[in-house]
Design a protein around this motif. Structure first.
Motif, PDB file in Angstrom:
ATOM      1  N   GLN A  92       0.850  -1.182   0.000  1.00 12.76           N
ATOM      2  CA  GLN A  92       0.000   0.000   0.000  1.00 12.76           C
ATOM      3  C   GLN A  92       0.889   1.235   0.000  1.00 12.76           C
ATOM      4  O   GLN A  92       1.921   1.287   0.664  1.00 12.76           O
ATOM      5  CB  GLN A  92      -0.942  -0.001   1.195  1.00 12.76           C
ATOM      6  N   THR A  93       0.532   2.220  -0.777  1.00 19.54           N
ATOM      7  CA  THR A  93       1.337   3.428  -0.910  1.00 19.54           C
ATOM      8  C   THR A  93       0.550   4.620  -0.394  1.00 19.54           C
ATOM      9  O   THR A  93      -0.684   4.607  -0.358  1.00 19.54           O
ATOM     10  CB  THR A  93       1.737   3.672  -2.376  1.00 19.54           C
ATOM     11  N   ALA A  94       1.267   5.660   0.002  1.00 17.78           N
ATOM     12  CA  ALA A  94       0.615   6.846   0.552  1.00 17.78           C
ATOM     13  C   ALA A  94       1.297   8.106   0.048  1.00 17.78           C
ATOM     14  O   ALA A  94       2.534   8.175  -0.027  1.00 17.78           O
ATOM     15  CB  ALA A  94       0.642   6.812   2.077  1.00 17.78           C
ATOM     16  N   GLU A  95       0.482   9.087  -0.322  1.00 21.33           N
ATOM     17  CA  GLU A  95       0.970  10.427  -0.618  1.00 21.33           C
ATOM     18  C   GLU A  95       0.610  11.310   0.580  1.00 21.33           C
ATOM     19  O   GLU A  95      -0.555  11.367   0.991  1.00 21.33           O
ATOM     20  CB  GLU A  95       0.324  10.982  -1.880  1.00 21.33           C
ATOM     21  N   ASN A  96       1.601  11.992   1.148  1.00 24.54           N
ATOM     22  CA  ASN A  96       1.414  12.700   2.410  1.00 24.54           C
ATOM     23  C   ASN A  96       1.676  14.195   2.252  1.00 24.54           C
ATOM     24  O   ASN A  96       2.697  14.599   1.677  1.00 24.54           O
ATOM     25  CB  ASN A  96       2.376  12.140   3.467  1.00 24.54           C
ATOM     26  N   TRP A  97       0.757  15.007   2.788  1.00 23.75           N
ATOM     27  CA  TRP A  97       0.940  16.447   2.881  1.00 23.75           C
ATOM     28  C   TRP A  97       0.907  16.839   4.356  1.00 23.75           C
ATOM     29  O   TRP A  97       0.021  16.412   5.096  1.00 23.75           O
ATOM     30  CB  TRP A  97      -0.159  17.194   2.133  1.00 23.75           C
ATOM     31  N   ASP A  98       1.871  17.657   4.781  1.00 23.35           N
ATOM     32  CA  ASP A  98       1.935  18.117   6.167  1.00 23.35           C
ATOM     33  C   ASP A  98       2.306  19.593   6.204  1.00 23.35           C
ATOM     34  O   ASP A  98       3.215  20.034   5.475  1.00 23.35           O
ATOM     35  CB  ASP A  98       2.986  17.324   6.955  1.00 23.35           C
ATOM     36  N   ALA A  99       1.609  20.355   7.042  1.00 22.67           N
ATOM     37  CA  ALA A  99       1.932  21.762   7.265  1.00 22.67           C
ATOM     38  C   ALA A  99       1.863  22.035   8.763  1.00 22.67           C
ATOM     39  O   ALA A  99       0.867  21.692   9.409  1.00 22.67           O
ATOM     40  CB  ALA A  99       0.965  22.668   6.514  1.00 22.67           C
ATOM     41  N   THR A 100       2.914  22.651   9.318  1.00 26.17           N
ATOM     42  CA  THR A 100       3.004  22.823  10.776  1.00 26.17           C
ATOM     43  C   THR A 100       3.559  24.195  11.123  1.00 26.17           C
ATOM     44  O   THR A 100       4.477  24.699  10.463  1.00 26.17           O
ATOM     45  CB  THR A 100       3.930  21.750  11.390  1.00 26.17           C
ATOM     46  N   LEU A 101       3.002  24.799  12.179  1.00 23.78           N
ATOM     47  CA  LEU A 101       3.570  25.983  12.822  1.00 23.78           C
ATOM     48  C   LEU A 101       4.085  25.562  14.188  1.00 23.78           C
ATOM     49  O   LEU A 101       3.364  24.923  14.960  1.00 23.78           O
ATOM     50  CB  LEU A 101       2.525  27.078  12.977  1.00 23.78           C
ATOM     51  N   GLU A 102       5.333  25.940  14.515  1.00 21.41           N
ATOM     52  CA  GLU A 102       5.941  25.560  15.778  1.00 21.41           C
ATOM     53  C   GLU A 102       6.500  26.797  16.471  1.00 21.41           C
ATOM     54  O   GLU A 102       7.269  27.557  15.872  1.00 21.41           O
ATOM     55  CB  GLU A 102       7.070  24.549  15.553  1.00 21.41           C
ATOM     56  N   TYR A 103       6.106  26.992  17.722  1.00 19.69           N
ATOM     57  CA  TYR A 103       6.595  28.119  18.514  1.00 19.69           C
ATOM     58  C   TYR A 103       7.409  27.587  19.686  1.00 19.69           C
ATOM     59  O   TYR A 103       6.917  26.771  20.479  1.00 19.69           O
ATOM     60  CB  TYR A 103       5.423  28.958  19.040  1.00 19.69           C
TER      61      TYR A 103
END
Length: 276
Positions: free
Chosen positions: A68-79
């Motif tokens: 099984q394959t996966a396309e991943n999108w991630d967006a993060t703000l870190e303080y």
């Protein structure tokens, strides 16, 4: 004995892009696009079968399973802030193709000595595992991490973490919610380092909301929430040894499904670590 030969092969590439931007001295933004895959369990390639005489089913492996394959999108703000802590908020989306589903009906065992099973299991329903369509997992994740070194006395050794994840899932093939994916997930962790080096810790995992499923089509389980508590401890012995132990699911929590109850079971581990 029945001789069987099973074969399968595949070749994949998994590109990724990761970007990081400092918005302020203590504020970072991260965006990433990546691809990943998961291989079928090794047991799916063994040329063997498992019979259930009560249900009259025969579970057989499927060596033709694709990863099984996966396309991943991630967006993060870190303080990040002092003393030693951070807050983060992130959005993610994972599109899974060819994900694995067990309990798929694949015909009926025939009669006669040449039925492929030495004449046994005539009339049994054949069950196997298959790659089934495309699924999507998307959601939000919020996290707080802090070392409480500003507290007085023995409390200086405290640190903690809390994480909340909100999931939306969809089986694009059937339009249903994916099973085993609780919508609300909360994790908390507390750790205390004593002045003489011993460490004590506790974890809490909560999940709620069951997932819908179609039991006439797929033999799958829907979770209706659970609460898991764990404890851990470690004690240094001299300069090179450490005695450690942990207990998972301390209160032997059970989860409810649409077909009854299940249990994770309580487990305990004790050991000695060394460094050279």
């Amino acid at each position: 004995a029945n001789r069987r030969e099973l074969k399968g092969s595949y070749t994949k590439s998994f590109p990724s892009v990761h970007l990081t931007q400092d918005l302020l001295p203590n504020l970072k933004a991260r965006v990433s696009w990546s691809n990943s895959f998961g291989r079928p369990p090794l047991s799916g390639f063994y040329p063997s079968e498992t019979a259930n005489e009560t249900a009259r089913t025969l579970t057989v492996p499927n060596p033709s399973l694709r990863p099984q394959t996966a396309e991943n999108w991630d967006a993060t703000l870190e303080y990040y802030f002092e003393p030693v802590g951070n807050l983060s908020a992130g959005w993610f989306r994972k599109t899974i193709r060819d994900y694995f589903v067990s309990g798929i009906q694949n015909g009926i065992v025939g009669t006669g000595g040449d039925n492929g099973y030495g004449g046994e299991y005539a009339g049994y329903t054949i069950l196997t595992q298959a790659n089934l369509g495309t699924a999507e997992i998307r959601g939000w994740e919020f996290s707080y991490l802090q070392q409480f070194t500003f507290l007085p006395g023995l409390l200086k050794g405290l640190s903690g973490m809390i994480n909340y994840t909100l999931l939306d899932t969809e089986d694009r093939t059937t339009g249903r919610v994916l099973v085993r994916r609780p919508r609300h997930n909360l994790a908390a962790d507390v750790d205390w380092t004593t002045p003489f080096g011993a460490r004590l810790g506790a974890t809490l995992r909560l999940a709620s909301d069951s997932a819908d499923t179609d039991f006439e089509t797929f033999a799958r389980t829907a979770l209706d929430g659970y609460a898991l508590v764990g404890l851990r401890a470690s004690l240094p012995i001299g300069d090179a040894l450490e005695l450690y132990g942990r207990v998972e699911n301390l209160f032997d929590a059970r989860y409810e499904t649409v077909s009854g109850y299940g249990a994770y079971g309580r487990t305990a581990f004790v050991g000695v670590r060394t460094s050279f």
